[in-house]
Write a protein that holds these residues in place. Structure first.
Motif, PDB file in Angstrom:
ATOM      1  N   ASP A 274      -4.012   5.499  11.286  1.00 29.00           N
ATOM      2  CA  ASP A 274      -5.043   4.882  10.440  1.00 29.00           C
ATOM      3  C   ASP A 274      -6.335   4.660  11.221  1.00 29.00           C
ATOM      4  O   ASP A 274      -7.429   4.906  10.704  1.00 29.00           O
ATOM      5  CB  ASP A 274      -4.555   3.556   9.858  1.00 29.00           C
TER       6      ASP A 274
ATOM      7  N   ASP B 133      -7.989   7.957  11.513  1.00 32.66           N
ATOM      8  CA  ASP B 133      -8.540   8.400  10.231  1.00 32.66           C
ATOM      9  C   ASP B 133      -9.827   7.665   9.872  1.00 32.66           C
ATOM     10  O   ASP B 133     -10.772   8.260   9.364  1.00 32.66           O
ATOM     11  CB  ASP B 133      -7.516   8.201   9.108  1.00 32.66           C
ATOM     12  N   TYR B 134      -9.861   6.361  10.108  1.00 36.27           N
ATOM     13  CA  TYR B 134     -11.018   5.555   9.711  1.00 36.27           C
ATOM     14  C   TYR B 134     -12.159   5.608  10.710  1.00 36.27           C
ATOM     15  O   TYR B 134     -13.322   5.504  10.338  1.00 36.27           O
ATOM     16  CB  TYR B 134     -10.612   4.107   9.462  1.00 36.27           C
TER      17      TYR B 134
ATOM     18  N   ASP C  48       0.812  -1.222   0.000  1.00 40.05           N
ATOM     19  CA  ASP C  48       0.000   0.000   0.000  1.00 40.05           C
ATOM     20  C   ASP C  48       0.845   1.272   0.000  1.00 40.05           C
ATOM     21  O   ASP C  48       0.320   2.374   0.112  1.00 40.05           O
ATOM     22  CB  ASP C  48      -0.976   0.006   1.176  1.00 40.05           C
TER      23      ASP C  48
ATOM     24  N   THR D 247       3.349   2.019   2.195  1.00 45.34           N
ATOM     25  CA  THR D 247       3.979   2.333   3.470  1.00 45.34           C
ATOM     26  C   THR D 247       5.451   1.935   3.405  1.00 45.34           C
ATOM     27  O   THR D 247       5.774   0.804   3.065  1.00 45.34           O
ATOM     28  CB  THR D 247       3.289   1.577   4.624  1.00 45.34           C
TER      29      THR D 247
END
Length: 92
Positions: free
Chosen positions: A80, A83-84, A34, A36
């Motif tokens: 993350d 954020d989600y 992804d 990273t």
């Protein structure tokens, strides 16, 4: 549904000696599909009175670099989660 992914960690170790003392550095890198990309760093020092066993310095430096990488990966996961979910991550 079952998914399998493989993450590879690249490890580079270098040593510098001067007289009876030595320093060993390690850098570990992780790059995921992804995008990273993280790098961890670690260092170990040999005291002048210690026995000359380079493997010990390598083990310590690599373990410290992996610990640094682990800390960074937890920070990415925490960001993350925030954020989600909109909620800050709380370690248990």
């Amino acid at each position: 549904m079952q998914t399998t992914k493989r993450w590879n960690v690249d490890v580079v170790v270098s040593e510098e000696s001067e007289g009876d003392s030595a320093r060993t550095w390690a850098e570990v890198g992780l790059a995921t599909d992804d995008g990273t990309a993280l790098r961890g760093h670690g260092m170990a020092r040999k005291h002048p009175t210690d026995m000359d066993v380079p493997e010990i310095g390598e083990e310590l430096a690599v373990s410290r670099a992996l610990s640094d990488l682990s800390r960074q990966l937890r920070q990415v996961a925490a960001a993350d989660i925030n954020d989600y979910s909109g909620l800050p991550w709380r370690p248990t």
